[in-house]
Design an enzyme around this catalytic site. Sequence first.
Site, mmCIF file in Angstrom:
data_model
loop_
_atom_site.group_PDB
_atom_site.id
_atom_site.type_symbol
_atom_site.label_atom_id
_atom_site.label_comp_id
_atom_site.label_asym_id
_atom_site.label_seq_id
_atom_site.Cartn_x
_atom_site.Cartn_y
_atom_site.Cartn_z
ATOM 1 N N GLN A 58 0.842 -1.105 0.034
ATOM 2 C CA GLN A 58 -0.160 -0.155 0.015
ATOM 3 C C GLN A 58 0.799 1.246 -0.102
ATOM 4 O OE1 GLN A 58 -1.991 -1.747 3.416
ATOM 5 N NE2 GLN A 58 -3.923 -0.612 2.762
ATOM 6 N N HIS A 105 -1.256 1.240 -4.440
ATOM 7 C CA HIS A 105 -1.719 2.453 -4.357
ATOM 8 C C HIS A 105 -0.827 3.553 -5.331
ATOM 9 C CE1 HIS A 105 -3.781 2.213 -0.302
ATOM 10 N NE2 HIS A 105 -4.486 1.367 -1.405
ATOM 11 N N CYS A 158 -0.638 13.224 -16.629
ATOM 12 C CA CYS A 158 -1.619 14.004 -17.037
ATOM 13 C C CYS A 158 -3.177 13.565 -16.833
ATOM 14 C CB CYS A 158 -1.239 14.817 -18.338
ATOM 15 S SG CYS A 158 -2.256 16.119 -19.087
#
EC number: 2.3.1.286
Length: 279
Positions: free
Chosen positions: A105, A123, A131
């Site tokens: 994580q 994550h 972008c």
Amino acid sequence: MSVSTRSRTIRTLANLMRTRRTVVLSGAGVSTESGIPDYRGPDSPRRERAPISYQEFVGDAEARRRYWARSSVGWPRFTAARPNAGHQALSKLEAAGYVSSVITQNVDGLHQAAGSTDVVELHGALDDVRCLRCGRRTDRRAYQRRLLQANPGWPPEAATLAPDGDAVLPDEVTTSFRVPGCPRCGGTLKPDVVFFGESVPRVRVDAAWDRFDEAEMLLVVGSSLAVYSGLRFVHRAANEARPVSIINLGPTRGDAHAHLRLQGRTGTILPRLAAMLDV
């Protein structure tokens, strides 16, 4: 837990790992000993504000300005962090065949820096910037140079490091901070990590479940399991009668499902576990 009881529990865990393919789920507690603060550990200082949410970042230009201003201050110390004994022990356990993979994580890349090769960053990774308009990816180090070039004389003062490369700065010093856009299309740039309120990308979830399905035991290290993205692996392991072992400094939401529970720092316990496995 007494020293003798802890030693017996570590030995029991080592014996389990000799006969079961083990996948590791790691959380922020693994990296606190490298100097990276966590959100919920027993030694964590109280935060002055909640972490930025995905909705805030996307919908509020001022919130983005404050985020990148703080991040530009926190980034140098975040990247100066080095793997600790817990990261190194997991790398050695993988090399020896006791750990099949790590689902983390964390967004700091310290497992890979320690030598772990099969790592799913659930994550994301803070050293990637994406972008939101065209999808172009940028190296965070390169973007740091653009941030500093756009803001001569920055940073204005010393700041306290916060989790995930953030820093504590008064809002009033960030009002004139300039945030460069995407060099291709001018769009909004966001670190390629999962913010609060944002869903984990399907490709990462699928990769994590693939590693989980290949294993016979789940070892949780340094996570309070406060968020569902990690807790779901414990729930599924328990439902499928796979042993769950947890090493963490404080209580976790998965303790009721733990076959073995070790209270303490991962940088202390994991090397002892590796030693008992002759690694």
